[in-house]
Design a protein around this motif. Structure first.
Motif, short mmCIF file in Angstrom:
data_model
loop_
_atom_site.label_atom_id
_atom_site.label_comp_id
_atom_site.label_asym_id
_atom_site.label_seq_id
_atom_site.Cartn_x
_atom_site.Cartn_y
_atom_site.Cartn_z
N SER A 74 -24.10 -38.00 -12.49
CA SER A 74 -25.36 -37.04 -11.91
C SER A 74 -25.12 -36.59 -14.52
O SER A 74 -23.99 -36.19 -15.14
CB SER A 74 -24.99 -35.93 -11.57
OG SER A 74 -25.78 -34.93 -12.27
N ALA A 103 -26.05 -33.32 -13.96
CA ALA A 103 -25.74 -31.69 -14.07
C ALA A 103 -24.94 -31.28 -15.02
O ALA A 103 -24.30 -31.92 -14.88
CB ALA A 103 -25.76 -31.84 -12.75
N TYR A 152 -25.45 -29.99 -9.34
CA TYR A 152 -25.13 -31.45 -9.02
C TYR A 152 -25.28 -30.96 -7.72
O TYR A 152 -25.77 -31.61 -6.77
CB TYR A 152 -23.78 -31.25 -9.61
CG TYR A 152 -23.17 -32.39 -8.83
CD1 TYR A 152 -22.73 -34.07 -9.85
CD2 TYR A 152 -22.72 -32.66 -7.64
CE1 TYR A 152 -22.81 -35.06 -8.80
CE2 TYR A 152 -21.81 -33.75 -6.89
CZ TYR A 152 -22.19 -34.40 -7.90
OH TYR A 152 -21.62 -36.40 -7.61
N MET A 165 -17.42 -30.52 -14.81
CA MET A 165 -18.21 -31.09 -14.79
C MET A 165 -18.06 -32.05 -15.57
O MET A 165 -18.61 -31.24 -17.33
CB MET A 165 -20.01 -31.04 -14.83
CG MET A 165 -20.69 -30.03 -13.69
SD MET A 165 -20.84 -31.19 -12.25
CE MET A 165 -21.41 -32.52 -12.41
#
Length: 152
Positions: free
Chosen positions: A3, A5, A11, A42
């Motif tokens: 991802s 994000a 996410y 993250m």
């Protein structure tokens, strides 16, 4: 599937509809079960729970300036949800306990790699067992184990 994000909320919002509920439940379980001191962020395109620099300034040996010491990550992959737990990778007695205990909590065959536990059936994730697993190592124990095994 990695991802891009920037936040855990982003996410979760970007997940396919069929993954939103189990991933949110998994995330809440992690936040409730991990001992105090780990922080969510993250990293590597996944929800990751780390020992923050404020607690362990040395960081992760692979990228000590930018990466705090990781402990658990959660990712929605193409065909499964993956829980990465460095404790079961680093502590053979914890791995042995988990492998022995798993059949008591799930009818599904255990699907795992070195630190990765894969869940293909979203409705059969043994959340109670995962909660117990997550609670078994404190921040201090993880730092001690990490330094013993990985710091040169």
């Amino acid at each position: 599937m990695q991802s891009t994000a920037k936040t855990p909320q982003e996410y979760l919002e970007n997940l396919p509809e069929d993954r939103k509920e189990p991933m949110a439940k998994f995330r809440n379980l992690i936040l409730e079960s991990l001992p105090k001191g780990f922080e969510e962020g993250m990293y590597y395109g996944m929800l990751t729970y780390v020992v923050p620099f404020a607690t362990y300034a040395a960081g992760y040996h692979c990228d000590p300036k930018n990466m705090p010491l990781p402990f658990v990550s959660l990712a929605s992959q193409k065909n499964f949800i993956a829980l990465y737990n460095m404790g079961i990778y680093a502590k053979p007695e914890l791995l042995d306990w988990f492998v022995k205990e798993y059949p008591n909590h799930s009818k599904q065959k255990l699907d795992m790699g070195k630190s990765c536990i894969r869940f293909k059936k979203m409705d059969q994730i043994p959340y109670d067992l995962i909660a117990t697993l997550l609670s078994k190592i404190t921040v201090e124990e993880w730092i001690e184990t990490y330094e013993k095994l990985y710091k040169k």
